[in-house]
Write a protein that holds these residues in place. Structure first.
Motif, PDB file in Angstrom:
ATOM      1  N   HIS A 226      -7.375  -5.193   7.897  1.00  0.00           N
ATOM      2  CA  HIS A 226      -6.523  -5.109   7.260  1.00  0.00           C
ATOM      3  C   HIS A 226      -6.305  -6.155   6.230  1.00  0.00           C
ATOM      4  O   HIS A 226      -5.190  -5.817   5.925  1.00  0.00           O
ATOM      5  N   ALA A 227      -6.997  -7.450   5.851  1.00  0.00           N
ATOM      6  CA  ALA A 227      -6.246  -8.364   4.981  1.00  0.00           C
ATOM      7  C   ALA A 227      -6.119  -7.430   4.078  1.00  0.00           C
ATOM      8  O   ALA A 227      -5.527  -7.792   3.289  1.00  0.00           O
ATOM      9  N   ASP A 228      -7.092  -6.508   2.755  1.00  0.00           N
ATOM     10  CA  ASP A 228      -7.181  -5.860   1.809  1.00  0.00           C
ATOM     11  C   ASP A 228      -7.750  -4.703   2.022  1.00  0.00           C
ATOM     12  O   ASP A 228      -8.445  -4.602   2.298  1.00  0.00           O
ATOM     13  N   HIS A 229      -7.150  -3.859   0.707  1.00  0.00           N
ATOM     14  CA  HIS A 229      -7.647  -2.853   0.644  1.00  0.00           C
ATOM     15  C   HIS A 229      -7.450  -2.505  -0.414  1.00  0.00           C
ATOM     16  O   HIS A 229      -7.045  -1.607  -1.224  1.00  0.00           O
ATOM     17  N   GLU A 230      -7.410  -3.212  -2.257  1.00  0.00           N
ATOM     18  CA  GLU A 230      -7.223  -2.903  -3.378  1.00  0.00           C
ATOM     19  C   GLU A 230      -6.098  -2.242  -3.417  1.00  0.00           C
ATOM     20  O   GLU A 230      -4.899  -2.692  -2.945  1.00  0.00           O
ATOM     21  N   GLN A 231      -6.163  -1.254  -4.419  1.00  0.00           N
ATOM     22  CA  GLN A 231      -4.457  -1.060  -5.062  1.00  0.00           C
ATOM     23  C   GLN A 231      -4.251   0.712  -3.515  1.00  0.00           C
ATOM     24  O   GLN A 231      -3.395   1.093  -4.248  1.00  0.00           O
ATOM     25  N   ASN A 232      -3.644  -0.391  -2.980  1.00  0.00           N
ATOM     26  CA  ASN A 232      -2.777   1.165  -2.159  1.00  0.00           C
ATOM     27  C   ASN A 232      -1.887   0.878  -1.711  1.00  0.00           C
ATOM     28  O   ASN A 232      -1.435   0.206  -2.941  1.00  0.00           O
ATOM     29  N   ALA A 233      -1.064   1.660  -1.193  1.00  0.00           N
ATOM     30  CA  ALA A 233       0.144   2.326  -1.901  1.00  0.00           C
ATOM     31  C   ALA A 233       1.330   0.800  -1.326  1.00  0.00           C
ATOM     32  O   ALA A 233       1.719   0.568  -2.231  1.00  0.00           O
ATOM     33  N   SER A 234       0.578   0.021  -0.383  1.00  0.00           N
ATOM     34  CA  SER A 234       2.144  -1.008  -0.196  1.00  0.00           C
ATOM     35  C   SER A 234       1.358  -2.623  -1.346  1.00  0.00           C
ATOM     36  O   SER A 234       2.374  -2.894  -1.334  1.00  0.00           O
ATOM     37  N   THR A 235       0.449  -2.606  -1.471  1.00  0.00           N
ATOM     38  CA  THR A 235      -0.301  -3.116  -2.071  1.00  0.00           C
ATOM     39  C   THR A 235       0.119  -3.031  -3.894  1.00  0.00           C
ATOM     40  O   THR A 235       0.873  -3.936  -4.383  1.00  0.00           O
ATOM     41  N   SER A 236       0.722  -1.823  -4.297  1.00  0.00           N
ATOM     42  CA  SER A 236       1.067  -1.481  -5.620  1.00  0.00           C
ATOM     43  C   SER A 236       2.530  -1.940  -5.560  1.00  0.00           C
ATOM     44  O   SER A 236       2.804  -2.258  -6.321  1.00  0.00           O
ATOM     45  N   THR A 237       3.065  -1.703  -4.754  1.00  0.00           N
ATOM     46  CA  THR A 237       4.278  -1.608  -4.087  1.00  0.00           C
ATOM     47  C   THR A 237       4.617  -3.115  -4.410  1.00  0.00           C
ATOM     48  O   THR A 237       5.973  -3.906  -5.322  1.00  0.00           O
ATOM     49  N   VAL A 238       4.200  -4.228  -4.058  1.00  0.00           N
ATOM     50  CA  VAL A 238       4.485  -5.682  -3.791  1.00  0.00           C
ATOM     51  C   VAL A 238       4.453  -5.434  -5.270  1.00  0.00           C
ATOM     52  O   VAL A 238       4.381  -6.563  -6.107  1.00  0.00           O
TER      53      VAL A 238
ATOM     54  N   ALA B  64       8.729  -5.615   0.532  1.00  0.00           N
ATOM     55  CA  ALA B  64       9.140  -4.580  -0.052  1.00  0.00           C
ATOM     56  C   ALA B  64       7.288  -3.951   0.755  1.00  0.00           C
ATOM     57  O   ALA B  64       7.846  -2.232   0.899  1.00  0.00           O
ATOM     58  N   GLY B  65       6.406  -4.284   1.122  1.00  0.00           N
ATOM     59  CA  GLY B  65       4.762  -4.641   0.810  1.00  0.00           C
ATOM     60  C   GLY B  65       5.623  -3.676   2.503  1.00  0.00           C
ATOM     61  O   GLY B  65       4.647  -3.054   3.108  1.00  0.00           O
ATOM     62  N   VAL B  66       6.161  -4.654   3.399  1.00  0.00           N
ATOM     63  CA  VAL B  66       6.445  -3.600   4.787  1.00  0.00           C
ATOM     64  C   VAL B  66       6.778  -2.823   4.605  1.00  0.00           C
ATOM     65  O   VAL B  66       6.289  -1.649   5.461  1.00  0.00           O
TER      66      VAL B  66
ATOM     67  N   TRP C  44      -1.173  -8.769  -0.194  1.00  0.00           N
ATOM     68  CA  TRP C  44      -1.042  -8.977  -1.157  1.00  0.00           C
ATOM     69  C   TRP C  44      -0.376  -9.891  -1.589  1.00  0.00           C
ATOM     70  O   TRP C  44       0.073  -9.999  -3.300  1.00  0.00           O
ATOM     71  N   ILE C  45       0.071 -10.992  -0.954  1.00  0.00           N
ATOM     72  CA  ILE C  45       0.014 -12.237  -1.650  1.00  0.00           C
ATOM     73  C   ILE C  45      -1.294 -12.597  -2.511  1.00  0.00           C
ATOM     74  O   ILE C  45      -1.227 -12.473  -4.051  1.00  0.00           O
ATOM     75  N   ALA C  46      -2.652 -12.001  -2.435  1.00  0.00           N
ATOM     76  CA  ALA C  46      -3.600 -12.369  -3.116  1.00  0.00           C
ATOM     77  C   ALA C  46      -3.705 -11.463  -4.947  1.00  0.00           C
ATOM     78  O   ALA C  46      -3.455 -12.113  -6.024  1.00  0.00           O
ATOM     79  N   GLN C  47      -2.600 -10.526  -4.192  1.00  0.00           N
ATOM     80  CA  GLN C  47      -2.516  -9.444  -5.357  1.00  0.00           C
ATOM     81  C   GLN C  47      -1.834  -9.698  -5.856  1.00  0.00           C
ATOM     82  O   GLN C  47      -1.046  -9.462  -7.284  1.00  0.00           O
ATOM     83  N   LEU C  48      -0.204  -9.825  -5.439  1.00  0.00           N
ATOM     84  CA  LEU C  48       1.329 -10.401  -6.585  1.00  0.00           C
ATOM     85  C   LEU C  48       0.241 -11.659  -7.021  1.00  0.00           C
ATOM     86  O   LEU C  48       0.422 -12.063  -8.752  1.00  0.00           O
ATOM     87  N   ASN C  49      -0.418 -12.844  -6.692  1.00  0.00           N
ATOM     88  CA  ASN C  49      -0.717 -14.262  -6.596  1.00  0.00           C
ATOM     89  C   ASN C  49      -1.521 -13.508  -8.637  1.00  0.00           C
ATOM     90  O   ASN C  49      -2.138 -14.349  -9.628  1.00  0.00           O
TER      91      ASN C  49
END
Ligand code: SDX
Length: 396
Positions: A191-203, A219-221, A360-365
Motif C-alpha cells: 500500500h506504500a505508493d501508487h502514483e497519482q491516485n486521488a489522495s496523492t494528487s490531494t497531497v 488532507a491525503g488521509v 504521499w511524502i515521497a511524491q510531495l518532496n
C-alpha cells in the motif's frame, strides 16, 4: 471541445505531473517502485527498506539500513499532549475521522520548525510521519476500545512494534507471531505508493501552496477515507460479511444479479480500478498472503476466504465483469488478512493511510524539490449562464 480548453471527464486522469517514483502498466498489471517490481520488494525487502527506496530513490545498503531503522525508531513517540487532543473525540468516532485530526494536529507541534521548502526540514518531517503513524493509529484504536495506550518498543520491527501497540494490554504483553508480523509488513509494502491516485494528487495540490507537510498529509488521509478509494477494503469486507449473513456461497448468484442490475448502486467492492484493466499485482500478492496467514492460524477453511475466491472466479469468467475489465484490486483480499490478524474492519483504511504516508511524502518532496514547481491551479470548462443583470426583487 471549446477551441480553448479540452474537457476530460476523468478530471485528473490526464497527466498531472511527471514522476520518477512509481510506474504502473494497467494493461500488463505491472507495478514498479523506483524500477523494482512489487513482487520482489514484497518478498525480498521489508517496509522500512521500501520507505528508504521511495524517499531516496535507491535501496539501502546494510549500514544505511541500520541508520535509517535507528532514526525512525527515535521518533516513534508522540507529544504527550496528543492524548488530550484525542479526548475531544467520542469513543465511537470512526478511526479515519480521528486520524485526520491527529495528523493535522501534528502540524501544531512542528509548524514553526518545518519549512516545506527546506530539504532538511522535509526529511525530518518525513521521518517523523513514518515513525509516528503506527503510534497514532494504535492510539486511535486503543481510544475506541477504552484501553490504555501502549508506548512503542523500539527494539521490535516496525510492523511488530505496531502490532504490540495495538494488541498488548497492561495485563498481558503481546508476543508478535512472525507469520502475522510478516503479513502486516507486506500489507504496508503493497500500500506504500501508487502514483497519482486521488489522495496523492490531494497531497500534491495541498502541499503546492507551501503549507506544513503534516497538514498536507492530513488532507491525503481525508481523501483516502472515501469508499471508492482507500475505504474500499472496509467496504469489501463488509460486503463479504453481508453475503455470508444472507446465505453465503449458495446465495452468491442473487448478489451478482444486484451488481449487474442497472438500477442498483451495488458494486463488487474490491473490484475494478481506474488504471488496472488487468489483475492488480498487489491483489495476487495479497491472496498469497491470505493463504499463508490463514494456514498459519489453521483457518484454511475460513468461509469468507472461500466466498472471496468464489466471487473472484465469477468475476473472472462472467461476461459482465470481463467486458468491464473488473479484476480484484488491492482492497479485495487485504481485509481478510487484516481480520485474521485481529484488526477490526473500522481500522483497515487507517492502516492503508499508515502505509501510504511514505508514498504521499515521497511524491510531495518530488514536487517541492523541483525548482520549477508552482501552486497547483486546475482549470475548468465553464458551461453555466452567460453574463446577465440582476433583476429587481419584484421581478425575480
Ligand atoms: C484504490 O487510483 C488508485 O491507484 C487507487 C488505489 C491506490 O492504491 O491508491 O489503487 C486504491 O482506490 C483501489 C480501488 C478501490 N475501490 C473499489 O474497489 C470500489 C469499487 N470499484 C469501483 O468504485 C470502480 O471500479 C473504481 C472507482 C475503482 C474505478 O472505476 P472506473 O475505472 O472509473 O470505472 P467506471 O466507474 O467508469 O466503471 C466502468 C463500468 C461501469 O459500468 P457501465 O456504466 O459501463 O455499465 O464498470 C462498472 C461501472 O458501473 N464498475 C463496477 C465496478 N467498478 C466499475 N461494477 C461493479 N462493481 C465494481 N466494483
Amino acid at each position: 471541445q471549446t477551441g480553448k480548453f479540452t474537457y476530460d471527464p476523468g478530471f485528473l486522469s490526464t497527466a498531472s505531473c511527471q514522476s520518477t517514483i512509481t510506474y504502473i502498466d494497467g494493461d500488463k498489471g505491472e507495478l514498479l517502485y523506483r524500477g523494482y517490481p512489487i513482487e520482489q520488494l514484497a518478498t525480498q525487502c521489508d517496509f522500512l527498506d521500501t520507505c528508504y527506496l521511495l524517499l531516496y530513490g535507491e535501496l539501502p545498503n546494510e549500514q544505511k539500513q541500520k541508520d535509517f531503522h535507528k532514526l525512525v525508531s527515535e521518533h516513534t513517540m508522540v507529544h504527550e499532549q496528543m492524548q488530550f487532543f484525542l479526548r475531544g473525540f467520542r469513543r465511537d468516532a470512526h478511526p479515519m475521522a480521528v486520524l485526520t485530526g491527529l495528523v493535522g494536529a501534528l502540524s501544531a507541534f512542528y509548524h514553526d520548525s518545518t519549512d516545506i521548502n527546506n530539504p532538511t526540514h522535509r526529511n525530518i518531517a518525513a521521518i517523523r510521519l513514518i515513525a509516528k503513524m503506527p503510534t497514532l493509529v494504535a492510539m486511535a484504536y486503543k481510544y475506541g476500545e477504552g484501553q490504555p495506550y501502549v508506548y512503542p518498543r523500539n527494539k521490535l520491527s516496525y510492523a511488530g512494534n505496531f502490532m504490540r501497540m495495538m494488541f498488548a494490554t497492561p495485563c498481558e504483553d503481546y508476543e508478535p507471531n512472525e507469520v502475522l508480523v510478516r503479513a502486516m509488513d507486506r500489507i504496508f509494502i503493497l500500500h506504500a505508493d501508487h502514483e497519482q491516485n486521488a489522495s496523492t494528487s490531494t497531497v500534491r495540490l495541498c502541499g503546492s501552496s507551501g503549507t506544513n507537510p503534516f497538514a498536507a498529509i492530513a488532507a491525503g488521509v481525508a481523501c483516502l477515507w472515501g469508499p471508492a478509494h482507500g475505504g474500499a477494503n472496509e467496504a469489501a469486507l463488509n460486503m463479504l460479511e453481508d453475503i455470508q449473513r444472507n446465505g453465503g456461497i449458495e446465495k452468491i448468484g442473487e448478489f451478482i444479479k444486484q451488481v449487474k442490475d442497472k438500477n442498483s448502486s451495488v458494486k463488487l467492492m474490491g473490484f475494478g480500478h481506474r488504471v488496472y484493466k488487468n489483475y492488480d499485482p498487489r491483489a495476487k500478492l495479497m491472496r498469497e498472503t491470505c493463504y499463508e496467514v490463514l494456514g498459519a492460524l489453521g483457518l484454511e477453511n475460513d468461509p469468507l476466504f472461500k466466498l472471496a475466491m468464489a466471487l473472484e472466479k465469477i468475476a473472472l469468467e462472467d461476461e459482465y465483469f470481463v467486458a468491464r475489465k473488473l479484476y480484484p484490486n488491492v482492497d479485495f483480499y487485504s481485509g481478510i488478512v487484516q481480520r485474521a490478524i485481529g484488526i477490526p474492519v473500522s481500522l483497515f483504511t487507517a492502516i492503508f493511510a499508515l502505509a501510504r504516508t511514505v508514498g504521499w511524502i515521497a511524491q510531495l518532496n518530488e514536487m517541492i524539490g523541483d525548482p520549477e514547481y508552482k501552486i497547483g491551479r486546475p482549470r475548468q470548462l465553464f458551461v453555466g449562464s452567460e453574463r446577465r443583470d440582476v433583476p429587481p426583487l419584484h421581478q425575480r
